[in-house]
Design an enzyme around this catalytic site. Structure first.
Site, PDB file in Angstrom:
ATOM      1  N   GLU A  59       0.824  -1.207   0.000  1.00  0.00           N
ATOM      2  CA  GLU A  59       0.000   0.000   0.000  1.00  0.00           C
ATOM      3  C   GLU A  59       0.860   1.260   0.000  1.00  0.00           C
ATOM      4  O   GLU A  59       0.523   2.262  -0.633  1.00  0.00           O
ATOM      5  CB  GLU A  59      -0.945   0.018   1.208  1.00  0.00           C
ATOM      6  CG  GLU A  59      -2.082  -0.986   1.144  1.00  0.00           C
ATOM      7  CD  GLU A  59      -1.686  -2.332   1.722  1.00  0.00           C
ATOM      8  OE1 GLU A  59      -0.476  -2.564   1.934  1.00  0.00           O
ATOM      9  OE2 GLU A  59      -2.590  -3.166   1.957  1.00  0.00           O
ATOM     10  N   PRO A 117       9.819 -15.825  -1.036  1.00  0.00           N
ATOM     11  CA  PRO A 117       8.720 -16.003  -0.080  1.00  0.00           C
ATOM     12  C   PRO A 117       8.117 -14.665   0.342  1.00  0.00           C
ATOM     13  O   PRO A 117       8.747 -13.608   0.254  1.00  0.00           O
ATOM     14  CB  PRO A 117       9.390 -16.701   1.110  1.00  0.00           C
ATOM     15  CG  PRO A 117      10.682 -17.233   0.574  1.00  0.00           C
ATOM     16  CD  PRO A 117      11.103 -16.272  -0.493  1.00  0.00           C
ATOM     17  N   ARG A 118       6.898 -14.746   0.821  1.00  0.00           N
ATOM     18  CA  ARG A 118       6.194 -13.549   1.291  1.00  0.00           C
ATOM     19  C   ARG A 118       6.883 -12.955   2.508  1.00  0.00           C
ATOM     20  O   ARG A 118       6.923 -11.745   2.677  1.00  0.00           O
ATOM     21  CB  ARG A 118       4.745 -13.919   1.610  1.00  0.00           C
ATOM     22  CG  ARG A 118       3.874 -12.788   2.117  1.00  0.00           C
ATOM     23  CD  ARG A 118       3.659 -11.754   1.070  1.00  0.00           C
ATOM     24  NE  ARG A 118       2.695 -10.747   1.505  1.00  0.00           N
ATOM     25  CZ  ARG A 118       2.548  -9.558   0.947  1.00  0.00           C
ATOM     26  NH1 ARG A 118       3.318  -9.221  -0.078  1.00  0.00           N
ATOM     27  NH2 ARG A 118       1.644  -8.712   1.378  1.00  0.00           N
ATOM     28  N   LEU A 158      14.334  -7.559   1.295  1.00  0.00           N
ATOM     29  CA  LEU A 158      13.143  -6.752   1.022  1.00  0.00           C
ATOM     30  C   LEU A 158      13.424  -5.686  -0.036  1.00  0.00           C
ATOM     31  O   LEU A 158      14.546  -5.211  -0.173  1.00  0.00           O
ATOM     32  CB  LEU A 158      12.673  -6.057   2.309  1.00  0.00           C
ATOM     33  CG  LEU A 158      12.070  -6.946   3.395  1.00  0.00           C
ATOM     34  CD1 LEU A 158      11.880  -6.135   4.678  1.00  0.00           C
ATOM     35  CD2 LEU A 158      10.738  -7.528   2.940  1.00  0.00           C
ATOM     36  N   GLY A 159      12.360  -5.300  -0.752  1.00  0.00           N
ATOM     37  CA  GLY A 159      12.422  -4.149  -1.628  1.00  0.00           C
ATOM     38  C   GLY A 159      13.087  -4.358  -2.968  1.00  0.00           C
ATOM     39  O   GLY A 159      13.354  -3.390  -3.683  1.00  0.00           O
ATOM     40  N   GLU A 160      13.349  -5.608  -3.359  1.00  0.00           N
ATOM     41  CA  GLU A 160      14.061  -5.865  -4.614  1.00  0.00           C
ATOM     42  C   GLU A 160      13.209  -6.591  -5.656  1.00  0.00           C
ATOM     43  O   GLU A 160      13.702  -6.911  -6.732  1.00  0.00           O
ATOM     44  CB  GLU A 160      15.309  -6.712  -4.346  1.00  0.00           C
ATOM     45  CG  GLU A 160      16.358  -6.063  -3.486  1.00  0.00           C
ATOM     46  CD  GLU A 160      17.590  -6.942  -3.349  1.00  0.00           C
ATOM     47  OE1 GLU A 160      18.667  -6.509  -3.787  1.00  0.00           O
ATOM     48  OE2 GLU A 160      17.458  -8.069  -2.832  1.00  0.00           O
ATOM     49  N   ASN A 181       0.023  -8.789  -6.555  1.00  0.00           N
ATOM     50  CA  ASN A 181       0.123  -7.908  -7.719  1.00  0.00           C
ATOM     51  C   ASN A 181       0.887  -8.582  -8.862  1.00  0.00           C
ATOM     52  O   ASN A 181       2.054  -8.933  -8.715  1.00  0.00           O
ATOM     53  CB  ASN A 181       0.826  -6.617  -7.295  1.00  0.00           C
ATOM     54  CG  ASN A 181       0.792  -5.555  -8.362  1.00  0.00           C
ATOM     55  OD1 ASN A 181       0.212  -5.746  -9.427  1.00  0.00           O
ATOM     56  ND2 ASN A 181       1.404  -4.416  -8.087  1.00  0.00           N
ATOM     57  N   SER A 222       1.156  -7.037 -11.889  1.00  0.00           N
ATOM     58  CA  SER A 222       1.557  -6.009 -12.853  1.00  0.00           C
ATOM     59  C   SER A 222       3.060  -5.740 -12.833  1.00  0.00           C
ATOM     60  O   SER A 222       3.628  -5.337 -13.851  1.00  0.00           O
ATOM     61  CB  SER A 222       0.790  -4.711 -12.600  1.00  0.00           C
ATOM     62  OG  SER A 222       1.211  -4.077 -11.409  1.00  0.00           O
ATOM     63  N   GLU A 223       3.730  -5.953 -11.697  1.00  0.00           N
ATOM     64  CA  GLU A 223       5.168  -5.706 -11.642  1.00  0.00           C
ATOM     65  C   GLU A 223       5.932  -6.677 -12.545  1.00  0.00           C
ATOM     66  O   GLU A 223       6.891  -6.306 -13.219  1.00  0.00           O
ATOM     67  CB  GLU A 223       5.663  -5.816 -10.202  1.00  0.00           C
ATOM     68  CG  GLU A 223       5.170  -4.703  -9.295  1.00  0.00           C
ATOM     69  CD  GLU A 223       5.626  -4.902  -7.859  1.00  0.00           C
ATOM     70  OE1 GLU A 223       6.537  -4.176  -7.432  1.00  0.00           O
ATOM     71  OE2 GLU A 223       5.077  -5.782  -7.177  1.00  0.00           O
TER      72      GLU A 223
END
EC number: 2.4.99.12
Length: 501
Positions: free
Chosen positions: A113, A325-326, A366-368, A393, A395-396
């Site tokens: 978000e 993984p999540r 994270l973030g990659e 998502n 779309s990425e």
């Protein structure tokens, strides 16, 4: 009314009796409409009164459990789920100064978000350079990424829990001129206190799951959600289906507007120069491999992914499976389990080069994700392969030009899947389980023409669907939020105009 007037006029020219008949018909119609309007007004007043009763009960309950919530936050801090130093922000205690001037508060729960809010925030700052922006998040993962990546002019804080004292402290200190909530953050104390303080409210990329919709639609809570939604000046649902749900929950129709799904416009950010170099080194190591990636994998789905991996290895020994993984801890658990079984696996956080025989790469950073999609021609989006999950998502991966596959349990992402498939059936492939996934991947690895066609279709559809969404969202915010605030402030000669440059 034009039709009734015409009917009355057509009767009036027939003499005295016709005039009285026409006048009687016209007066009867007016009386009927006034009666209906009065009845609707009475029903709305009754609904609002019932909503206030339910809200007062909620407020009293949330106030009563406040000590338990404080204890719960301390326990979460002990477990590492809250920030060790900044956890008091969750109780409404700020850690940064409030800058002078108008302030816009964006609230997002998690990293997803938060990332969809950033393009909108940047557009607001670009159009209104004098504007202060406060962004709040809830999760530690969102804080770890956003605290390193947000522009310096954006103030980042943890969001207050929805108890009266925390909300009051937060609003009293920050004094936002407007609040923009992302997706499904509908908290009664926050919304009602903001409205009581004259703060304008907006809900962007608004969504509500089937479970939540059923929950709010019940006879007890419907008056409460109706009251809460009436306090908003703008609701922008992410799809037509979601817009219908908000209307069924009695949101005023005139505040519901559409701009497109903001998940299409997530920006590429969060990776520094060292990280980019690392990605490029990884790309070089993968050049001779047949690569596919399974992203946002939930617990239980790794069994499906690993089962497919071992099946593919029998026919395509040069396979490299990237598992994202999540949750970080889940990745490390997968790696330990595979190592015990004698598999050659490498963790992303170790930053080591591939050893001979390595065919599984587990990402525990994270973030990659957006950069990692550029390493693979095939992306399987998890959170969708088991019942009870609700998708992620897609779309990425499409933006990176991957051939996109996902499961059938996609929740509110079903609108994105259908939207992309309607634009081009090759853009997204849904599979029902392990056997279908294995078959689809084998076909892609052995048919270069199909692989290229699916990747190209996904990217073209993404480019088409993502065009103009941020600008449309800005226009709605400008019309429903900023222009209204500007008009209110222009009445006060001692205040700076909200829209002034």
């Amino acid at each position: 009314m034009r039709r009734e007037s015409h009917r009355a006029d057509s009767v009036l020219h027939f003499g005295g009796g016709g005039r009285w008949l026409g006048l009687t018909l016209w007066c009867g119609e007016v009386a009927r409409r006034l009666k209906k309007r009065k009845k609707n007004g009475a029903e709305e007043n009754r609904r609002m009164k019932n909503g206030l009763v339910v809200y007062k009960l909620y407020r009293a309950l949330s106030y009563g459990v406040s000590p338990l919530i404080r204890l719960h936050l301390r326990w979460r801090r002990f477990l590492g789920l809250e920030h060790p130093l900044r956890w008091p922000e969750r109780l409404g205690h700020p850690s940064q100064p409030r800058r002078p001037g108008p302030l816009l508060w964006f609230h997002a729960v998690s990293l997803g978000e938060g990332m969809i809010a950033i393009p909108v925030i940047k557009r607001c700052i670009r159009r209104m350079p004098h504007l202060n922006v406060l962004m709040t998040i809830t999760t530690m993962s969102a804080f770890e990424v956003l605290s390193k990546s947000l522009p310096s002019e954006i103030i980042l804080q943890f969001s207050p829990v929805d108890i009266p004292t925390s909300i009051h402290s937060f609003l009293d200190y920050w004094k936002p001129d407007a609040i923009v909530l992302m997706e499904s953050e509908l908290w009664p104390n926050l919304i009602m206190d903001a409205s009581r303080n004259g703060i304008t409210l907006a809900l962007l990329n608004a969504r509500m799951s089937k479970k939540s919709f059923k929950y709010w639609s019940g006879p007890v809570l419907l008056p409460l959600i109706s009251l809460m939604l009436s306090k908003f000046s703008l609701i922008v649902p992410l799809s037509t289906e979601q817009g219908i749900r908000f209307q069924l929950l009695q949101a005023p129709p005139y505040i519901i507007n559409f701009s497109g799904d903001l998940k299409y416009v997530i920006e590429d950010f969060g990776v520094n120069e060292r990280g980019r170099n690392n990605i490029e080194n990884l790309r070089l190591q993968l050049t001779q491999k047949q690569v596919w990636m399974a992203s946002s994998i939930h617990r239980g789905e790794e069994e499906i992914i690993l089962g497919v991996h071992f099946a593919l290895m029998q026919q395509q020994p040069n396979i490299m499976t990237i598992i994202v993984p999540r949750h970080l801890q889940q990745g490390r658990e997968i790696a330990r389990k595979l190592e015990k079984e004698g598999q050659h696996v490498l963790l992303r956080s170790q930053h080591e080069k591939f050893k001979p025989g390595t065919n599984i790469y587990v990402v525990d950073t994270l973030g990659e994700l957006r950069q990692l999609y550029t390493l693979t021609p095939i992306a399987v989006i998890g959170g969708s392969l088991l019942p009870g999950l609700s998708g992620h998502n897609i779309s990425e991966a499409a933006a990176a030009g991957c051939a996109v596959l996902t499961g059938c349990h996609v929740g509110h992402f079903s609108h994105m899947v259908l939207e992309m498939q309607r634009s081009n059936p090759l853009s997204v492939l849904q599979v029902s389980g392990k056997l279908e996934l294995e078959k689809a991947l084998l076909e892609l690895f052995t048919n270069a023409t199909l692989l290229e066609a699916r990747g190209r279709a996904a990217k073209e559809v993404f480019c088409s669907l993502s065009c103009g969404i941020v600008e449309k969202t800005w226009s709605l915010l400008n019309f429903h939020i900023f222009s209204r605030l500007s008009a209110e402030e222009s009445k006060s000669p001692n205040t700076t105009n909200f829209l002034s440059d």
